[in-house]
Every structure is written in structure tokens, then in C-alpha cells.
Design a protein around this motif. Structure first.
Motif, mmCIF file in Angstrom:
data_model
loop_
_atom_site.group_PDB
_atom_site.id
_atom_site.type_symbol
_atom_site.label_atom_id
_atom_site.label_comp_id
_atom_site.label_asym_id
_atom_site.label_seq_id
_atom_site.Cartn_x
_atom_site.Cartn_y
_atom_site.Cartn_z
ATOM 1 N N SER A 226 16.669 -4.295 -0.040
ATOM 2 C CA SER A 226 17.012 -5.310 0.964
ATOM 3 C C SER A 226 15.751 -5.965 1.508
ATOM 4 N N ARG A 227 15.942 -7.134 2.099
ATOM 5 C CA ARG A 227 14.791 -7.855 2.650
ATOM 6 C C ARG A 227 14.127 -7.054 3.768
ATOM 7 N N SER A 228 14.919 -6.371 4.595
ATOM 8 C CA SER A 228 14.343 -5.593 5.697
ATOM 9 C C SER A 228 13.527 -4.412 5.167
ATOM 10 N N THR A 229 14.009 -3.766 4.097
ATOM 11 C CA THR A 229 13.271 -2.644 3.499
ATOM 12 C C THR A 229 11.959 -3.123 2.912
ATOM 13 N N MET B 293 2.130 -4.397 -7.305
ATOM 14 C CA MET B 293 1.208 -5.407 -6.803
ATOM 15 C C MET B 293 -0.238 -5.164 -7.228
ATOM 16 N N ARG B 294 -0.484 -4.098 -7.995
ATOM 17 C CA ARG B 294 -1.858 -3.774 -8.381
ATOM 18 C C ARG B 294 -2.467 -4.805 -9.330
ATOM 19 N N ASP B 295 -1.625 -5.638 -9.944
ATOM 20 C CA ASP B 295 -2.167 -6.653 -10.851
ATOM 21 C C ASP B 295 -2.863 -7.786 -10.113
ATOM 22 N N GLY B 296 -2.738 -7.819 -8.779
ATOM 23 C CA GLY B 296 -3.436 -8.824 -7.981
ATOM 24 C C GLY B 296 -2.714 -10.147 -7.832
ATOM 25 N N ALA B 297 -1.571 -10.317 -8.484
ATOM 26 C CA ALA B 297 -0.840 -11.583 -8.390
ATOM 27 C C ALA B 297 -0.185 -11.716 -7.016
ATOM 28 N N PRO B 298 -0.340 -12.855 -6.337
ATOM 29 C CA PRO B 298 0.306 -13.053 -5.033
ATOM 30 C C PRO B 298 1.830 -13.084 -5.184
ATOM 31 N N ARG B 299 2.534 -12.457 -4.259
ATOM 32 C CA ARG B 299 3.990 -12.421 -4.298
ATOM 33 C C ARG B 299 4.552 -12.656 -2.903
ATOM 34 N N THR B 300 5.683 -13.296 -2.854
ATOM 35 C CA THR B 300 6.380 -13.495 -1.591
ATOM 36 C C THR B 300 7.323 -12.325 -1.339
ATOM 37 N N ARG B 301 7.804 -12.213 -0.116
ATOM 38 C CA ARG B 301 8.797 -11.185 0.200
ATOM 39 C C ARG B 301 10.044 -11.371 -0.670
ATOM 40 N N THR B 302 10.438 -12.622 -0.856
ATOM 41 C CA THR B 302 11.636 -12.902 -1.654
ATOM 42 C C THR B 302 11.457 -12.429 -3.088
ATOM 43 N N ALA B 303 10.270 -12.664 -3.652
ATOM 44 C CA ALA B 303 10.001 -12.215 -5.025
ATOM 45 C C ALA B 303 10.058 -10.699 -5.128
ATOM 46 N N LEU B 304 9.543 -9.999 -4.112
ATOM 47 C CA LEU B 304 9.574 -8.538 -4.112
ATOM 48 C C LEU B 304 10.999 -8.011 -3.965
#
Length: 400
Positions: A39-42, A21-32
Motif C-alpha cells: 500500500s502507499r502508506s506502507t 533501490m541499490r541500483d541508484g535509479a530515482p523512483r517515486t513513491r508510486t513506482a515503488l
């Protein structure tokens, strides 16, 4: 550095995810989830822990594909600030930046390194604290201080090692002296190394092999190879200023040897040579001013200095095969005269294969190269996966 690592963290995975995430681009939980494979919980737990540190912050909502728009998260460079310090033989430049190297406040002032560590470091601490305040931030927001010194430095402990133009500085614990005043970790390196870091990261981040050459009172090089700064076994890599120039064997150098490049082509040497011709000149900046004013002897001296530097760089080109040589320092401000002399000799003496795609140019970051590089040095340490894990652990302990 010891302060930063004393909280020996167990890997939480948050630090590793932060690097994405250091590039500054916004990301959603799903994208991560898709990128990391976790897993989504992790991912949610790691994201929450990063948000708690302030390094990651909500960044609005993504476009909805049906239903409620998902929230996005991005690197928050305003979370903390960094103080970059570039100390030269006769000047000091300070800058406060955010965690993305954006300059928030800066100061440039005359300061003689020969005045000794007590006076110089007191000045740095006092003015550094004022500069943080002028950036509108409390001193508690200062996450680290990067310092460049005009001499050899043991980067592991931040102590100068027999610096020829820094009387009284040998072995001084610079980090300890500043940490007590500024309340933040301090990293120290040679001034040319931090200039190389600044120019590389800000102007040529994709360049893998680059030489940064500082031409001022002294002459030195910072070496970027395979995308990383190379300091050598004892941190002495890049000491171009004390490479012997064959035609100058009788010229004494401040290091105790004779015929060194610095004694022939450094700003101090050029000023001394012009004085013998009756020109009133005292510093490297005075030499540059004369060149800009069209003074013929000064222009010829700078052009010849470029040729002498080029002769030493030609050997470096054959040895290291850089893709780019960047010239910085006060004398680089003399326009094309210095660069022309360097190019003339390098292209003449190096093999065509080594110079086929070689570019030789003036630094684009100008006088800011050092303070930006000092900040980059600290930021890279502070935002490494291990350091972020340590910060996450401390934040969890404080909130418990």
C-alpha cells in the motif's frame, strides 16, 4: 560481524525495499507501490525510515503527467564510507570508497607482512584513519573495514589459519585489533578472494562463473560460481599455489612439500632462478621490469611460468568449467608473455567443450582489485536486507 548482527532486527520490510533501490535509479513513491505491491502508506513509512538512515535521499522531481511533479528518491552512496585494505607479502594498498565502490582516496606503500601483526595492523589503523580524513570525511562516517591477507583465513572469525608466509599471524584476532582503533566492524578474507570479488563486481557483474588467479610472490585463485564467491569447507578453496607440478618433484616449497606450483612459477621462484643466471633481481616487480626491458631470460622464465600455471588451470577448467579466467597480481603486469603461456597450455590440455567460449585475460581493475573487493565484501554485508533493517531499528530508537 557479530557487532553488525547483535541488534537482531525484526524484519521491517525497509531492508527488502532498499534492495530494489541499490541500483541508484530515482523512483517515486508510486513506482515503488507498483513494484512492491504494498500500500502507499506502507511504502511511505518504509521510505521515510530509509531516508532517516541516510541510505536513501531525495533525488529531485519526476516529469509531471498533470499537477504537481512527484518527488523521487534514490540510493545515497555518500551516506557512509568504507576502508578497503589489501595486504600482500611485501606491500599494502588502502582505499576509502563510498557505498557504490567509488574510490575517494587511496594509498600504496611497501609493507612486509613478515614484520608481524602488531606492526602491520598498527600501520593499517594509523594510515587508514589518515586516509579517511584525506577523503574529507570524519572517522564516524566509516561504516566498515574489509581486509585481505596473503594466506588462509577463517572468514567466520577473521583469523589467519597457519599462513605459510605470515610468521606470528596464526590465530590472530584481526577484527578485534582494528575495530578498537577504527571504531567500525571489520571483515577479513584471503587476498585472492577479495581480488576475485573486486574484479567480478566492478568489471564482470553479469558473469556467473569466473576464476581469478593472482600470480605474485605466491599463486592463488578466487572462485566465483553461480555468481557467488566460493570459499570451501574451511576457506581453503582456490589454493592453486600448492598443487603439485609433475616435473618439479624435487623443488622444495615454503609450505613444507615439494613440487608446488608456487615453488616453480611464483615471483619468488622466478627471481631465484634468474639470480642463478647472474641477473640482479630480488622481487616479482624486478622480474616484471626485466621483461618490460626486453630481457630474454626473464621473458622466457615468465612464459614458462605461464605454461606451468596453465597446466594446473587446465584441470580447474575441466572441473569447474568457468566462462572466464582473469589473471591478476604483479606478474600479470609482464604483458602478454604470462597470459600467452597460460593460454597455450589451457587450450591444449582442456576439452574443446570446456574452452569453446572460455576467455583468459588480464585483470581490468589492476592493482585496485583487492581494495575494491575488500570494500565490496563489507558493502554487501552492510547493505543486506537484515543489516538495513537493523540500522532502521537503531535509527528509530535514537530518534525516539
Amino acid at each position: 560481524m557479530e557487532e553488525l548482527l547483535k541488534f537482531a532486527p525484526r524484519p521491517t520490510g525497509a531492508g527488502e525495499m532498499f534492495q530494489l533501490m541499490r541500483d541508484g535509479a530515482p523512483r517515486t513513491r508510486t513506482a515503488l507501490v507498483q513494484v512492491t505491491g504494498h500500500s502507499r502508506s506502507t511504502v511511505a513509512a518504509r521510505l521515510d525510515s530509509l531516508v532517516a538512515t541516510g541510505l536513501i535521499a531525495p533525488a529531485g522531481e519526476a516529469t509531471s503527467t498533470g499537477g504537481r511533479p512527484p518527488s523521487t528518491y534514490a540510493f545515497n552512496p555518500d551516506a557512509r564510507v568504507i576502508l578497503g585494505v589489501d595486504l600482500g607479502a611485501t606491500h599494502a594498498r588502502l582505499a576509502v570508497t563510498d557505498l557504490a565502490s567509488t574510490v575517494l582516496a587511496e594509498l600504496d606503500a611497501p609493507l612486509a607482512i613478515a614484520d608481524g601483526p602488531d606492526r602491520v595492523l598498527d600501520w593499517v589503523a594509523e594510515n587508514g584513519e589518515k586516509l579517511v580524513a584525506s577523503a574529507g570525511r570524519p572517522l564516524a562516517d566509516l561504516a566498515g573495514v574489509g581486509v585481505g591477507l596473503p594466506g588462509p583465513v577463517d572468514h567466520a572469525n577473521g583469523r589467519p589459519v597457519n599462513p605459510p608466509i605470515m610468521p606470528g599471524w596464526d590465530g590472530v584476532d584481526v577484527p578485534h585489533a582494528l575495530e578498537g582503533r577504527l571504531g567500525a566492524q571489520v571483515l577479513v578474507d584471503n587476498d585472492v578472494n577479495i581480488m576475485a570479488l573486486g574484479e567480478h563486481r566492478i568489471s564482470y557483474p553479469a558473469e556467473r562463473d569466473l576464476l581469478f588467479v593472482k600470480v605474485a610472490t605466491g599463486i592463488g585463485a578466487g572462485i566465483i560460481m553461480d555468481g557467488a564467491l566460493r570459499r570451501g569447507a574451511q576457506g581453503a578453496a582456490g589454493d592453486l599455489g600448492h598443487v603439485a607440478v609433475p616435473h618439479a618433484t624435487d623443488i622444495p616449497c615454503r609450505c613444507g612439500n615439494t613440487g608446488c606450483l608456487e615453488a616453480v612459477a611464483g615471483g619468488h621462484a622466478l627471481a631465484a632462478a634468474l639470480r642463478t643466471l647472474g641477473t640482479q633481481v630480488g622481487t616479482s616487480a624486478d622480474v616484471v621490469a626485466l621483461v618490460r626491458a626486453g630481457d630474454v631470460p626473464a621473458t622466457q622464465a615468465v612464459r614458462q611460468a605461464g605454461r606451468d600455471i596453465g597446466a594446473v588451470l587446465a584441470a580447474s577448467v575441466s572441473l569447474l568449467n568457468p566462462a572466464r579466467i582473469v589473471i591478476g597480481g604483479v606478474l600479470a603486469e609482464a604483458g602478454e608473455h604470462l597470459i600467452a603461456g597460460i593460454r597455450e597450455t589451457v587450450y591444449q590440455r582442456s576439452l574443446p567443450l570446456a574452452t569453446q567460449h572460455l576467455r583468459i585475460m588480464t585483470a581490468t581493475t589492476g592493482a585496485r582489485a583487492g581494495v575494491l573487493g575488500a570494500g565490496v565484501m563489507v558493502i554487501d554485508q552492510l547493505l543486506s536486507a537484515a543489516s538495513v533493517d537493523a540500522l532502521v531499528e537503531r535509527t528509530l530508537q535514537e530518534d525516539a
